[in-house]
Design an enzyme around this catalytic site. Structure first.
Site, PDB file in Angstrom:
ATOM      1  N   GLN A  17       0.806  -1.218   0.000  1.00 21.08           N
ATOM      2  CA  GLN A  17       0.000   0.000   0.000  1.00 21.08           C
ATOM      3  C   GLN A  17       0.844   1.276   0.000  1.00 21.08           C
ATOM      4  OE1 GLN A  17      -2.634  -1.879   3.260  1.00 21.08           O
ATOM      5  NE2 GLN A  17      -4.009  -0.449   2.255  1.00 21.08           N
ATOM      6  N   HIS A 111       0.811  -9.317   4.561  1.00 20.32           N
ATOM      7  CA  HIS A 111      -0.309  -8.374   4.630  1.00 20.32           C
ATOM      8  C   HIS A 111      -0.985  -8.362   3.256  1.00 20.32           C
ATOM      9  CE1 HIS A 111      -2.089  -4.639   6.692  1.00 20.32           C
ATOM     10  NE2 HIS A 111      -2.796  -4.843   5.587  1.00 20.32           N
ATOM     11  N   ASN A 155      -1.837 -10.931   8.409  1.00 22.79           N
ATOM     12  CA  ASN A 155      -2.782  -9.845   8.670  1.00 22.79           C
ATOM     13  C   ASN A 155      -4.209 -10.266   8.349  1.00 22.79           C
ATOM     14  OD1 ASN A 155      -3.357  -6.897   9.123  1.00 22.79           O
ATOM     15  ND2 ASN A 155      -4.178  -7.128   7.049  1.00 22.79           N
ATOM     16  N   GLU A 156      -5.086 -10.015   9.294  1.00 24.31           N
ATOM     17  CA  GLU A 156      -6.511 -10.294   9.100  1.00 24.31           C
ATOM     18  C   GLU A 156      -6.741 -11.668   8.495  1.00 24.31           C
ATOM     19  OE1 GLU A 156      -8.339  -6.826   7.297  1.00 24.31           O
ATOM     20  OE2 GLU A 156      -8.215  -5.774   9.207  1.00 24.31           O
TER      21      GLU A 156
HETATM   22  C1  BGC Z   1      -6.334  -3.775   6.182  1.00 23.12           C
HETATM   23  C2  BGC Z   1      -5.644  -2.616   5.531  1.00 23.12           C
HETATM   24  C3  BGC Z   1      -6.688  -1.679   4.955  1.00 23.12           C
HETATM   25  C4  BGC Z   1      -7.516  -1.148   6.092  1.00 23.12           C
HETATM   26  C5  BGC Z   1      -8.549  -0.116   5.710  1.00 23.12           C
HETATM   27  C6  BGC Z   1      -7.568  -3.434   6.915  1.00 23.12           C
HETATM   28  O1  BGC Z   1      -8.509  -4.332   6.483  1.00 23.12           O
HETATM   29  O2  BGC Z   1      -5.446  -4.520   6.962  1.00 23.12           O
HETATM   30  O3  BGC Z   1      -4.770  -3.107   4.565  1.00 23.12           O
HETATM   31  O4  BGC Z   1      -6.108  -0.653   4.221  1.00 23.12           O
HETATM   32  O5  BGC Z   1      -8.170  -2.200   6.749  1.00 23.12           O
HETATM   33  O6  BGC Z   1      -9.530  -0.633   4.896  1.00 23.12           O
END
Ligand code: BGC
Length: 427
Positions: A17, A111, A155-156
């Site tokens: 990003q 990520h 991540n997530e």
């Molecule tokens: C993610 C980020 C994303 C952010 C805002 C999260 O889901 O980890 O990569 O930019 O939320 O949407």
């Protein structure tokens, strides 16, 4: 409001990003497909790859003491089994720069972006990914582990199931496609263009087949099967073992995207089922983790028919989420009921033009964190998403989450008042 000694206050980014030119990744490939669902390609993003020193210095000057960022698998292992030392050296310099500025680095290994070769092998539904991820985690730890105290593996990790749930709802709502696409976007914590994806579907299959060898590439941010969901957990566990066998003292955790799920009368069973899917069913796989990364942006309401839109008249962010910073406190309290270890808020933030609203969001969110700490919940840090306005995935550069604005024509950084405000909590 005073936080305990050693409390981490910082900001988060993700490699793809902000860095720019992540050319060996699946996202880069998707962004350049003729029928892409991305509004624009990531290009050189915020050129953070070359400007990390300035960005880290701005953070430190404002008082932040923590930086959560990701190292990019597609850079480090651009071809299967071939690791690029020069890229590891890059991340070594980023970590050194954090340390020189008194900033604690929290490194995320994955990520959302993967190397194209991984997706060609079946991606996040393929058994081989567990071993591939373990090997990559071991390599990064062997090279950089001596300098690290915290690693987030994935991540997530729950994003795939959230997308599967939305895809299901989406199919049911297909007859009112245009309108429902819009509201579905506001219910997932990542920039998605569902409408565009629907339109593109017929063309995308052929283009995907050409790049990834399959019409339906299993990239990370994709609807996941229950087996794929489990596979992600096994990849996490394999990476954790690899890290711990090299540096047992590194604190290892995963991060989850969690909504504050609130039930109105009659909506209780929906909210409970969603919480189980979002959080509780993962608990057996997180045993022995040193911390859990909590990522929250808003709340979700449920009524007797299921999920409800934001209340009439609610303030909405650019992402169409309800502006509701109290969600963070609620989520931390619920998470603590199931996960008794340390918690780190690895993401929380809002995409808004008006920075005074961001300041208000941070103030209210931090108040919630503080309340939790006062009640004995072990919250060890808070990372705002995001350090700078950046590439919000399919939505491109239109979302302004940042504490720092970026003029992408010159790459000039313009710190916002919210950066200074967040930093004031360490003073
Ligand atoms: C993610 C980020 C994303 C952010 C805002 C999260 O889901 O980890 O990569 O930019 O939320 O949407």
């Amino acid at each position: 409001m005073i936080f305990p000694e050693g409390f981490m206050i910082g900001a988060a980014t993700a490699a793809h990003q902000v860095e720019g030119n992540n050319i060996h990744s699946d996202y880069w490939a998707q962004e350049h497909m003729p029928h892409t669902s991305f509004t624009e390609p990531s290009g050189n993003a915020c050129d953070h790859y070359n400007r990390y020193e300035e960005d880290i210095r701005l953070m430190a000057e404002a008082g932040l003491n923590t930086y959560r960022f990701s190292v990019e698998w597609a850079r480090i292992e651009p071809e299967e089994g071939k690791f690029d030392e020069t890229e590891i050296e890059h991340y070594r310099r980023v970590i050194d720069c954090c340390k020189a500025n008194g900033i604690e680095p929290i490194v995320t290994l994955m990520h959302f972006t993967s190397p194209v070769w991984l997706i060609r092998k079946g991606g996040w539904e393929a058994e081989s990914t567990v071993e591939d991820f373990r090997r990559y985690a071991a390599y990064v730890t062997e090279k950089l582990g001596a300098q690290l105290h915290y690693i987030c593996t994935i991540n997530e990790a729950n994003m795939g199931l959230q997308l599967a749930a939305i895809a299901k709802r989406f199919r049911l709502m297909a007859e009112q496609a245009a309108k429902s696409a819009k509201s579905a976007e506001g219910s997932v914590q990542v920039g998605m263009n569902f409408e565009k994806m629907m339109e593109n579907m017929k063309f995308a299959a052929a283009e995907n087949a050409e790049i990834f060898g399959t019409p339906q590439p299993q990239v990370f941010v994709n609807s996941r099967t229950p087996e794929g969901d489990l596979l992600v957990m096994r990849a996490h566990q394999a990476a954790k073992e690899a890290i711990k066998s090299l540096y047992p003292e590194i604190k290892v955790g995963i991060t989850l995207s969690m909504h504050d799920l609130q039930a109105l009368e009659g909506g209780e069973s929906f909210a409970e089922a969603a919480w189980d899917e979002e959080f509780t069913h993962y608990l057996p796989y997180l045993e022995g983790d040193d911390f859990l990364g909590v990522q929250n942006y808003t709340r979700t309401l449920y009524g007797p028919e299921g999920q409800l839109p934001a209340p009439e008249g609610a303030e909405l962010t650019q992402m169409d989420y309800e502006f509701y910073p109290e969600a963070l406190e609620h989520v931390i309290r619920k998470v603590h009921e199931g996960f008794r270890g340390d918690l780190i808020v690895t993401e929380n933030g809002t995409a808004m033009d008006d920075d005074t609203r961001r300041v208000a969001f941070i103030r209210r969110a931090l108040q919630g964190v503080h309340n939790c700490i006062e009640d004995g919940i072990p919250v060890k840090g808070y990372c705002y998403w995001s350090l700078m306005d950046n590439f919000e995935w399919q939505k491109g550069f239109s979302m302004t989450f940042g504490l720092i604005a970026v003029d992408r024509s010159t790459q000039k950084r313009i710190p916002k008042e919210s950066l200074r405000y967040l930093g004031s909590y360490t003073k």
